[in-house]
Design a protein around this motif. Structure first.
Motif, short mmCIF file in Angstrom:
data_model
loop_
_atom_site.label_atom_id
_atom_site.label_comp_id
_atom_site.label_asym_id
_atom_site.label_seq_id
_atom_site.Cartn_x
_atom_site.Cartn_y
_atom_site.Cartn_z
N LYS A 1 2.20 7.37 -11.61
CA LYS A 1 2.33 6.05 -12.23
C LYS A 1 1.74 5.00 -11.31
N PRO A 2 0.41 5.03 -11.10
CA PRO A 2 -0.20 4.10 -10.14
C PRO A 2 -0.08 2.65 -10.60
N PRO A 3 -0.11 1.72 -9.65
CA PRO A 3 -0.08 0.30 -10.02
C PRO A 3 -1.39 -0.10 -10.69
N VAL A 4 -1.37 -1.24 -11.36
CA VAL A 4 -2.58 -1.80 -11.97
C VAL A 4 -3.60 -2.14 -10.89
N ALA A 5 -3.11 -2.72 -9.79
CA ALA A 5 -3.98 -3.12 -8.68
C ALA A 5 -3.12 -3.44 -7.47
N VAL A 6 -3.77 -3.52 -6.32
CA VAL A 6 -3.13 -3.95 -5.07
C VAL A 6 -3.97 -5.09 -4.50
N ARG B 1 -4.03 -1.39 9.45
CA ARG B 1 -4.42 -0.03 9.04
C ARG B 1 -3.15 0.80 8.85
N VAL B 2 -3.18 1.70 7.86
CA VAL B 2 -1.95 2.41 7.48
C VAL B 2 -1.96 3.90 7.80
N ILE C 1 0.84 -1.20 0.00
CA ILE C 1 0.00 0.00 0.00
C ILE C 1 0.88 1.25 0.00
N MET C 2 1.97 1.24 0.75
CA MET C 2 2.90 2.38 0.73
C MET C 2 3.51 2.55 -0.67
#
Length: 196
Positions: free
Chosen positions: A116-121, A128-129, A105-106
């Motif tokens: 440049k977001p990831p395709v998915a997590v 909790r973050v 998540i970080m």
């Protein structure tokens, strides 16, 4: 690929030699090419360094993302340069269990902030973050698949903090109260197997 397939890669991250980072640290990852594309997977807590990251609960500000858990952020940033170099701008799916879910998540946070977001997590049993919802807002356009098995205690901590997305509950509780037995990646895989 389905969630179970990604959970199996999260499990592999515990036993495989890290492609990035050191095996005895909190900061390590494996890189896998799959039918769904490039996958970067981070293992969870299994050594003293990991426990130190888990319990470093000081909130620190990240411009554009609000406050986040310092231990998780530091564990990610210790390997962020080699991870991003391995990705080399390609689409990537981030996967992790427990601490590894938080590190993923970080990573998604930093990648999204960089445009440049990831395709998915795929985050299995994530703690909790953040003490606020800014990170959830930041990652709203990233497909966030956060799973909680049974009555696992880990996704409930730190108390009064927030997840980066909504949790999907899976599996039947092993015990009728919050516990860590439901936390095991093997139990997550079993719960996901029962759904397919």
């Amino acid at each position: 690929m389905n969630a179970r397939a990604f959970a199996l890669i999260a499990q592999e991250a515990y036993s495989a030699k890290p492609d990035i980072g050191k095996a005895d640290s909190a900061s390590r990852a494996i890189v896998r090419q799959t039918d769904a594309g490039l996958v970067m997977a981070f293992p969870g807590t299994d050594n003293a360094d990991c426990f130190a990251a888990d319990f470093d609960v000081i909130p620190v500000p990240v411009p554009g993302a609000g406050e986040v858990h310092r231990g998780f952020l530091d564990a990610w940033r210790a390997i962020s340069e080699p991870v991003l170099a391995a990705i080399a701008g390609r689409p990537v799916i981030l996967v992790g269990h427990s601490l590894g879910a938080a590190i993923g998540i970080m990573a998604a946070m930093d990648m999204t902030l960089a445009g440049k977001p990831p395709v998915a997590v795929y985050a299995f049993e994530p703690p909790r973050v953040s003490p606020d919802l800014t990170i959830r807002t930041l990652l709203a356009k990233v497909p966030m698949h956060l799973y909680k098995n049974g009555n696992d205690l880990v996704p409930n901590v730190p108390l009064a903090w927030q997840h980066a997305g909504l949790l999907t509950k899976i599996g039947k509780p092993l015990l009728p109260f919050p516990n860590v037995r439901d936390h095991a990646i093997e139990r997550v895989i079993a719960a996901l197997s029962a759904q397919t």
